[in-house]
Design an enzyme around this catalytic site. Sequence first.
Site, PDB file in Angstrom:
ATOM      1  CG  PHE A 202       9.240   3.140  10.969  1.00  0.00           C
ATOM      2  CD1 PHE A 202       8.874   2.224   9.983  1.00  0.00           C
ATOM      3  CD2 PHE A 202       9.329   2.691  12.280  1.00  0.00           C
ATOM      4  CE1 PHE A 202       8.602   0.909  10.300  1.00  0.00           C
ATOM      5  CE2 PHE A 202       9.059   1.377  12.616  1.00  0.00           C
ATOM      6  CZ  PHE A 202       8.696   0.474  11.616  1.00  0.00           C
ATOM      7  CG  ASP A 203      10.316   9.614   6.215  1.00  0.00           C
ATOM      8  OD1 ASP A 203      10.416  10.615   6.954  1.00  0.00           O
ATOM      9  OD2 ASP A 203       9.844   9.665   5.060  1.00  0.00           O
ATOM     10  N   GLY A 204       8.514   9.458   8.511  1.00  0.00           N
ATOM     11  CA  GLY A 204       7.106   9.682   8.823  1.00  0.00           C
ATOM     12  C   GLY A 204       6.213   9.700   7.595  1.00  0.00           C
TER      13      GLY A 204
END
Length: 360
Positions: A202-204
Amino acid sequence: MAESKTTDPTATESGEEKDWTVAKAFFDRLKTNKPRPPKPQYAVTITVSSRSLFNMVAEGKIYKEDGVEKYVAYQQDHDNEPLMPGVAFPLVKALNVNARLRRLYPDSDELFDIVLMTNNHAQVGVRLINNINHYDLTIERFCMTGGESPIGYLKAYMTNLYLSKDGEQVIEAIEEGIAAATTFASGDVENQLSDTQLKVAFDGDAVLFSDESEIIVKQHGLDTFFEHEKEFENKPLAQVFEMFPGALGMLQRKFYAKNERMTCPIRTYLVTSRSAASSGVRVLKTLRSWGLEIDEALFLAGAPKGPLLQKIQPHIFFDDQMFHIEGAKELGTIAAHVPYGIGQKYHKGIFIEQPAKDTT
């Protein structure tokens, strides 16, 4: 962005609960080697479109050029012809995690459940079912809407995550409060991916978290952003994609409870453009406040994500910015775009002029 499923097993048994109990008893009496589908209320439900699960580019061309009648006729004529795997196929295949969960918790419904959701005509379902059986995929729940948008059914199927190649339907799902992403892939990556461990990256900002901090970066620059993150490092960021990461964390903890942390078949990654020293503390404290354990946190300080993702080889990587998706695709990573937040108004840090709304 997302609503939580009711998971209180002590809740008063409703009519729906009684119906499920009867259905379960009936299924348990049947002699079959197929596992019983989990109860939707407790399952981690991933809903995929047919074009995400299978490669239907040729079929799509027939639909666009020759119309729906010839498309349906073609599909019926090819009922028994295998389709090639699509973007979401490796992810669905990796969800054999269920077999290990069932061994550890034989009576639990806290399992992955896949729903095939498509606006295909029901007659096309014969070919889809034949392909699911051909590849030995465990998909028992279908939704075929005959040309209508399937988005209205997502909540009824208690969806934790919706994956589609149709960007407009993904936006529609997000507006309905469903975690959703548009799937992309480059090259044949399936053979490189683990078949014993599900890997999700995941990106943040604007994926796991809200775009609160990203708005500050875009509008006021990095120095103001660093000051803001320091000032609010003890204030957790709001959740965006909560239903799916939270559900993954719930299943991971079931393995940890059986002393199987080191052999857990689910592994999660945070791959963020943030700098660790300047803005990482708030991220880690936010995850801690949610009770969400990310296995690996990679702070890249603006460096390209593609090479790290090539090393990780996730079954899927979620990001809100298309240039990160494009970088991942170029190096063979299956990527999913989350069209949420201020990042949709920028490309590589440059503001994209939005078309004026027609007020006539």
